[in-house]
Scaffold this motif. Sequence first.
Motif, PDB file in Angstrom:
ATOM      1  N   LYS A  61     -10.342   4.623   3.861  1.00  0.00           N
ATOM      2  CA  LYS A  61      -9.400   4.722   2.167  1.00  0.00           C
ATOM      3  C   LYS A  61     -10.260   5.004   1.644  1.00  0.00           C
ATOM      4  O   LYS A  61     -10.846   6.080   1.287  1.00  0.00           O
ATOM      5  CB  LYS A  61      -8.522   4.099   3.193  1.00  0.00           C
ATOM      6  N   SER A  80       1.044  -1.334   0.092  1.00  0.00           N
ATOM      7  CA  SER A  80       0.247   0.101   0.139  1.00  0.00           C
ATOM      8  C   SER A  80       0.978   1.416   0.225  1.00  0.00           C
ATOM      9  O   SER A  80       0.416   2.144  -0.611  1.00  0.00           O
ATOM     10  CB  SER A  80      -1.024  -0.018   1.738  1.00  0.00           C
ATOM     11  N   ASP A 123      -5.069  -9.343   1.810  1.00  0.00           N
ATOM     12  CA  ASP A 123      -4.809  -7.982   2.418  1.00  0.00           C
ATOM     13  C   ASP A 123      -4.422  -6.696   1.432  1.00  0.00           C
ATOM     14  O   ASP A 123      -3.412  -6.288   1.183  1.00  0.00           O
ATOM     15  CB  ASP A 123      -3.957  -8.379   3.649  1.00  0.00           C
TER      16      ASP A 123
HETATM   17  C1  LIG Z   1      -3.858   0.302   6.035  1.00  0.00           C
HETATM   18  C2  LIG Z   1      -3.759  -0.993   5.780  1.00  0.00           C
HETATM   19  C3  LIG Z   1      -3.712  -1.733   7.225  1.00  0.00           C
HETATM   20  C4  LIG Z   1      -4.149  -1.237   8.556  1.00  0.00           C
HETATM   21  O1  LIG Z   1      -5.895  -0.600   8.254  1.00  0.00           O
HETATM   22  P1  LIG Z   1      -7.006  -0.182   8.951  1.00  0.00           P
HETATM   23  O2  LIG Z   1      -7.811   0.080   8.345  1.00  0.00           O
HETATM   24  O3  LIG Z   1      -6.040   1.130   9.642  1.00  0.00           O
HETATM   25  O4  LIG Z   1      -6.767  -0.588  10.383  1.00  0.00           O
HETATM   26  C5  LIG Z   1      -3.563  -3.118   6.629  1.00  0.00           C
HETATM   27  N1  LIG Z   1      -2.999  -3.202   5.295  1.00  0.00           N
HETATM   28  C6  LIG Z   1      -2.287  -2.664   4.900  1.00  0.00           C
HETATM   29  C7  LIG Z   1      -2.096  -3.707   2.942  1.00  0.00           C
HETATM   30  C8  LIG Z   1      -3.436  -1.790   4.587  1.00  0.00           C
HETATM   31  O5  LIG Z   1      -3.193  -0.583   3.843  1.00  0.00           O
END
Ligand SMILES: *Cc1c(COP(=O)(O)O)cnc(C)c1O
Length: 511
Positions: free
Chosen positions: A341, A274, A304
């Motif tokens: 996001k 990310s 993820d």
């Molecule tokens: C932002 C992100 C997270 C964490 O997400 P939150 O909603 O802030 O807990 C986990 N993994 C990846 C790849 C991310 O981009």
Amino acid sequence: MLDALASALQLDAGTLKLFHVESATQTELFRLLPSVDELLRSQAISPLISAHGHAAVVEACRAALDELRRSIVEGPAEATANRERVESAIAMLPAAVSAQLAHSSRLSLRRVVNATGVVLHTNLGRAPLAESALQHALEVARGYSNLEFDLAAGERGERDAHVDRLFRLLFSDIEAQVSGQPSPQRTQSQFRTIVVNNNAAAVLLALNTLAEGGEVIVSRGELVEIGGSFRIPEVMAKSGAILREVGTTNRTRLADYEQAISERTKLLLRVHRSNFKIIGFTEQPPLEALVELGRRRQIPVVEDLGSGALVSAETMGGVAEPTVSARLRAGVDVVTFSGDKLLGGPQAGILAGRAELIARIRSNPLFRALRVDKLIYSVLESTLLAYVRQQFEAVPALRMLQLTAGELLARAQALAAQLAASCRGRAQVEVVACESVVGGGAAPGWELPSHGLAVVISGMGADELLIRLRGHEPPVIARVEHGRVMLDMRTVLPGEESEIVAALKSALGEI
Ligand SMILES: *Cc1c(COP(=O)(O)O)cnc(C)c1O
């Protein structure tokens, strides 16, 4: 003087006379000060207790008296001048206590003007919410709701239902609508989604349910850390699963996964990069190949995805991030992503995937500990409804991403003109091209062409100006670039321009 003092404090003059002394050494000056209790009982201050609460007023009285004591210690040695100064400061105590209370009793979590150009700024609360979502939350939260009540059956229902129905529609339709292709039918019944507190919780829950006590294979190039201390190896350890790293930082092949598979393997995990890029001599097996390997060896593949875009790049100002539906269509068994996001909704973590796996995840007792409340469901449901209706401009994050450099130039010019009129040349303001970023750990390296204002005030450093802008109400958050304060128009919401003008005017006034 004592009578004047007594009436200013609305104390009985006799009380004050107790402190009356002829010469004013430091100790004697201290004796002039009323006690906290006397202040609290005074007619000027006791009415404040019902408005602000006893504890806050006591705190404010203490702070005001401490301040006065400090000024006595630091005051000039000349006694009579000191005495007059202290007496007039005592007369001002009620005003000082009120000012202190006005400051301490305002809300700590406040709206700010985001002039940083970072659209999903984690420190500034990530995504601003859609108006329809706020209305819905207000209505749902003001009274009772059918959060877990099935109105048709008249019995207990599941809170997931409110958003699961919309995700089903989105995953079957959205890409097809955008690309004009017919929707595949299989998505309707196969997929299900549940919602937890954030994406970190979603990852933890998926790993704990599907891999506790077993191994999870992850590429070394995907062992990421996301801001706010989310680290894949640590989340893995907390989930009770064992991390099995394969490949190298820059290159991982399908064979690396394949060779690592054993009877202990419970999951193949893919983590979206990310917030960073690996460039140069790199290799990562295509998702489809990983999915095929999982199918062949009967091991679920979890991804993820982090940001979890629901729409393609053209709807997000060209920001190209993999969409959730594309990942599900590629065959990933469970995708986890954030609600706040690129989706542009509330803080939440969403698990979407094959119905039987999601059902297992939902029955994990940890789900109960990580679930979200009616406020989140109401905001998420309305945000998703905007997507279903294809009213993308209703979602502020999408709207901001879509703003073109030309639109932002016009807004920057209009604001510059306002500033020129109200700051009368004391601030040097220049309209400049700049780059906004997506933020929130999405689309690393992606820059959105924008426009903003570069501001210089003669006799004031850029850092000092930043502090003054932050001290305004509402605070204006900007950044310094090449020694000038930069205000990027992309993240300034309509109507906030006048607040920026006011903040700059008050910054000037304090020189
Ligand atoms: C932002 C992100 C997270 C964490 O997400 P939150 O909603 O802030 O807990 C986990 N993994 C990846 C790849 C991310 O981009």
